[in-house]
Design a protein around this motif. Sequence first.
Motif, PDB file in Angstrom:
ATOM      1  N   ARG A   1       5.533  -5.021  -9.588  1.00 50.91           N
ATOM      2  CA  ARG A   1       5.402  -6.444  -9.337  1.00 50.91           C
ATOM      3  C   ARG A   1       4.589  -6.627  -8.070  1.00 50.91           C
ATOM      4  O   ARG A   1       4.511  -5.729  -7.237  1.00 50.91           O
ATOM      5  CB  ARG A   1       6.744  -7.118  -9.196  1.00 50.91           C
ATOM      6  CG  ARG A   1       7.564  -6.535  -8.055  1.00 50.91           C
ATOM      7  CD  ARG A   1       8.379  -7.591  -7.379  1.00 50.91           C
ATOM      8  NE  ARG A   1       9.313  -7.030  -6.437  1.00 50.91           N
ATOM      9  CZ  ARG A   1       9.014  -6.662  -5.206  1.00 50.91           C
ATOM     10  NH1 ARG A   1       7.788  -6.710  -4.778  1.00 50.91           N
ATOM     11  NH2 ARG A   1       9.918  -6.214  -4.374  1.00 50.91           N
ATOM     12  N   PHE A   2       3.934  -7.755  -7.924  1.00 51.94           N
ATOM     13  CA  PHE A   2       3.135  -8.010  -6.730  1.00 51.94           C
ATOM     14  C   PHE A   2       3.895  -8.959  -5.811  1.00 51.94           C
ATOM     15  O   PHE A   2       4.291 -10.042  -6.222  1.00 51.94           O
ATOM     16  CB  PHE A   2       1.779  -8.620  -7.101  1.00 51.94           C
ATOM     17  CG  PHE A   2       0.920  -8.896  -5.907  1.00 51.94           C
ATOM     18  CD1 PHE A   2       0.344  -7.858  -5.195  1.00 51.94           C
ATOM     19  CD2 PHE A   2       0.698 -10.198  -5.482  1.00 51.94           C
ATOM     20  CE1 PHE A   2      -0.445  -8.111  -4.083  1.00 51.94           C
ATOM     21  CE2 PHE A   2      -0.095 -10.462  -4.382  1.00 51.94           C
ATOM     22  CZ  PHE A   2      -0.668  -9.416  -3.676  1.00 51.94           C
ATOM     23  N   GLU A   3       4.110  -8.528  -4.563  1.00 50.50           N
ATOM     24  CA  GLU A   3       4.766  -9.350  -3.540  1.00 50.50           C
ATOM     25  C   GLU A   3       3.729  -9.711  -2.483  1.00 50.50           C
ATOM     26  O   GLU A   3       3.323  -8.870  -1.688  1.00 50.50           O
ATOM     27  CB  GLU A   3       5.892  -8.578  -2.861  1.00 50.50           C
ATOM     28  CG  GLU A   3       7.242  -8.653  -3.471  1.00 50.50           C
ATOM     29  CD  GLU A   3       7.837 -10.050  -3.555  1.00 50.50           C
ATOM     30  OE1 GLU A   3       7.677 -10.884  -2.634  1.00 50.50           O
ATOM     31  OE2 GLU A   3       8.481 -10.304  -4.566  1.00 50.50           O
TER      32      GLU A   3
ATOM     33  N   PHE B   1       2.250  -7.619   0.869  1.00 53.61           N
ATOM     34  CA  PHE B   1       0.828  -7.281   0.851  1.00 53.61           C
ATOM     35  C   PHE B   1       0.133  -7.826   2.094  1.00 53.61           C
ATOM     36  O   PHE B   1      -0.690  -7.144   2.715  1.00 53.61           O
ATOM     37  CB  PHE B   1       0.161  -7.798  -0.422  1.00 53.61           C
ATOM     38  CG  PHE B   1      -1.264  -7.356  -0.560  1.00 53.61           C
ATOM     39  CD1 PHE B   1      -1.563  -6.043  -0.917  1.00 53.61           C
ATOM     40  CD2 PHE B   1      -2.307  -8.234  -0.316  1.00 53.61           C
ATOM     41  CE1 PHE B   1      -2.880  -5.620  -1.027  1.00 53.61           C
ATOM     42  CE2 PHE B   1      -3.624  -7.825  -0.426  1.00 53.61           C
ATOM     43  CZ  PHE B   1      -3.912  -6.511  -0.787  1.00 53.61           C
ATOM     44  N   THR B   2       0.482  -9.036   2.477  1.00 53.89           N
ATOM     45  CA  THR B   2      -0.076  -9.644   3.686  1.00 53.89           C
ATOM     46  C   THR B   2       0.300  -8.821   4.915  1.00 53.89           C
ATOM     47  O   THR B   2      -0.544  -8.563   5.783  1.00 53.89           O
ATOM     48  CB  THR B   2       0.417 -11.103   3.845  1.00 53.89           C
ATOM     49  OG1 THR B   2       0.046 -11.838   2.679  1.00 53.89           O
ATOM     50  CG2 THR B   2      -0.164 -11.753   5.075  1.00 53.89           C
TER      51      THR B   2
ATOM     52  N   SER C   1      -2.317  -6.798   7.349  1.00 58.22           N
ATOM     53  CA  SER C   1      -2.262  -7.110   8.781  1.00 58.22           C
ATOM     54  C   SER C   1      -1.958  -5.862   9.614  1.00 58.22           C
ATOM     55  O   SER C   1      -2.616  -5.609  10.632  1.00 58.22           O
ATOM     56  CB  SER C   1      -1.200  -8.173   9.055  1.00 58.22           C
ATOM     57  OG  SER C   1      -1.501  -9.354   8.359  1.00 58.22           O
ATOM     58  N   LEU C   2      -0.968  -5.102   9.184  1.00 59.62           N
ATOM     59  CA  LEU C   2      -0.604  -3.890   9.915  1.00 59.62           C
ATOM     60  C   LEU C   2      -1.718  -2.847   9.855  1.00 59.62           C
ATOM     61  O   LEU C   2      -1.964  -2.141  10.839  1.00 59.62           O
ATOM     62  CB  LEU C   2       0.712  -3.313   9.374  1.00 59.62           C
ATOM     63  CG  LEU C   2       1.945  -4.163   9.650  1.00 59.62           C
ATOM     64  CD1 LEU C   2       3.142  -3.616   8.881  1.00 59.62           C
ATOM     65  CD2 LEU C   2       2.246  -4.241  11.138  1.00 59.62           C
ATOM     66  N   PHE C   3      -2.401  -2.770   8.717  1.00 53.58           N
ATOM     67  CA  PHE C   3      -3.530  -1.846   8.614  1.00 53.58           C
ATOM     68  C   PHE C   3      -4.623  -2.223   9.614  1.00 53.58           C
ATOM     69  O   PHE C   3      -5.184  -1.358  10.300  1.00 53.58           O
ATOM     70  CB  PHE C   3      -4.093  -1.823   7.190  1.00 53.58           C
ATOM     71  CG  PHE C   3      -5.278  -0.922   7.047  1.00 53.58           C
ATOM     72  CD1 PHE C   3      -5.114   0.453   6.990  1.00 53.58           C
ATOM     73  CD2 PHE C   3      -6.563  -1.453   6.982  1.00 53.58           C
ATOM     74  CE1 PHE C   3      -6.225   1.294   6.881  1.00 53.58           C
ATOM     75  CE2 PHE C   3      -7.665  -0.624   6.873  1.00 53.58           C
ATOM     76  CZ  PHE C   3      -7.499   0.756   6.822  1.00 53.58           C
ATOM     77  N   LEU C   4      -4.929  -3.510   9.705  1.00 51.96           N
ATOM     78  CA  LEU C   4      -5.948  -3.960  10.658  1.00 51.96           C
ATOM     79  C   LEU C   4      -5.523  -3.670  12.096  1.00 51.96           C
ATOM     80  O   LEU C   4      -6.342  -3.248  12.923  1.00 51.96           O
ATOM     81  CB  LEU C   4      -6.234  -5.452  10.466  1.00 51.96           C
ATOM     82  CG  LEU C   4      -6.928  -5.817   9.159  1.00 51.96           C
ATOM     83  CD1 LEU C   4      -7.025  -7.336   9.006  1.00 51.96           C
ATOM     84  CD2 LEU C   4      -8.307  -5.176   9.072  1.00 51.96           C
ATOM     85  N   ILE C   5      -4.250  -3.855  12.388  1.00 54.60           N
ATOM     86  CA  ILE C   5      -3.739  -3.526  13.726  1.00 54.60           C
ATOM     87  C   ILE C   5      -3.895  -2.032  13.999  1.00 54.60           C
ATOM     88  O   ILE C   5      -4.320  -1.629  15.085  1.00 54.60           O
ATOM     89  CB  ILE C   5      -2.266  -3.967  13.876  1.00 54.60           C
ATOM     90  CG1 ILE C   5      -2.189  -5.495  13.914  1.00 54.60           C
ATOM     91  CG2 ILE C   5      -1.634  -3.356  15.130  1.00 54.60           C
ATOM     92  CD1 ILE C   5      -0.779  -6.050  13.786  1.00 54.60           C
TER      93      ILE C   5
ATOM     94  N   SER D   1       4.738  -3.933  -1.639  1.00 54.46           N
ATOM     95  CA  SER D   1       3.754  -4.880  -2.159  1.00 54.46           C
ATOM     96  C   SER D   1       3.650  -4.822  -3.673  1.00 54.46           C
ATOM     97  O   SER D   1       3.360  -5.820  -4.327  1.00 54.46           O
ATOM     98  CB  SER D   1       2.362  -4.587  -1.576  1.00 54.46           C
ATOM     99  OG  SER D   1       2.343  -4.800  -0.200  1.00 54.46           O
ATOM    100  N   PHE D   2       3.898  -3.634  -4.241  1.00 54.55           N
ATOM    101  CA  PHE D   2       3.654  -3.433  -5.670  1.00 54.55           C
ATOM    102  C   PHE D   2       4.859  -2.950  -6.472  1.00 54.55           C
ATOM    103  O   PHE D   2       4.818  -2.970  -7.704  1.00 54.55           O
ATOM    104  CB  PHE D   2       2.505  -2.444  -5.859  1.00 54.55           C
ATOM    105  CG  PHE D   2       1.220  -2.927  -5.237  1.00 54.55           C
ATOM    106  CD1 PHE D   2       0.484  -3.928  -5.837  1.00 54.55           C
ATOM    107  CD2 PHE D   2       0.790  -2.403  -4.033  1.00 54.55           C
ATOM    108  CE1 PHE D   2      -0.685  -4.385  -5.259  1.00 54.55           C
ATOM    109  CE2 PHE D   2      -0.383  -2.856  -3.442  1.00 54.55           C
ATOM    110  CZ  PHE D   2      -1.118  -3.855  -4.057  1.00 54.55           C
TER     111      PHE D   2
END
Length: 130
Positions: free
Chosen positions: A3-5, A9-10, A14-18, A50-51
């Motif tokens: 399922r997509f949450e 995912f947001t 965001s954490l990846f960019l940080i 997320s998935f």
Amino acid sequence: MFRFEKIYFTFTVSLFLIEVIIAVFIDDVVIRPHIGDTIFVILLYCAVKSFFEVKTIPLVVAVLLVCYMLEVLQYFDIIGIMGLKEYTLAPIILGKSFSWLDIIAYTFGAVMIIWLEKENNYNKDIKGNT
């Protein structure tokens, strides 16, 4: 179950960019090695959430084991064994050396996840009963 949450995912993006900002712009002895490791645990957790619909504790344990495994591989110099020392991204992704402080940072990230999920579920229960 798949399922997509959107919220997880947001958080993942965001954490990846940080993490990218930390890796590229910060070279210190606290934020990059320790805060980055704490965030990494939360990032992996959010990416899976997320998935997939997975219970909190089993997922936290799985993510923590993956992080611990990466740290053990650093102890055995996996980058050197694989011949990846001359590549810039390999040490950034896999890490350079074993540290007990990294293990503590991973564990702290896992504790934060459990606490945040508990708080989130508690608040949902309160709002749902009103």
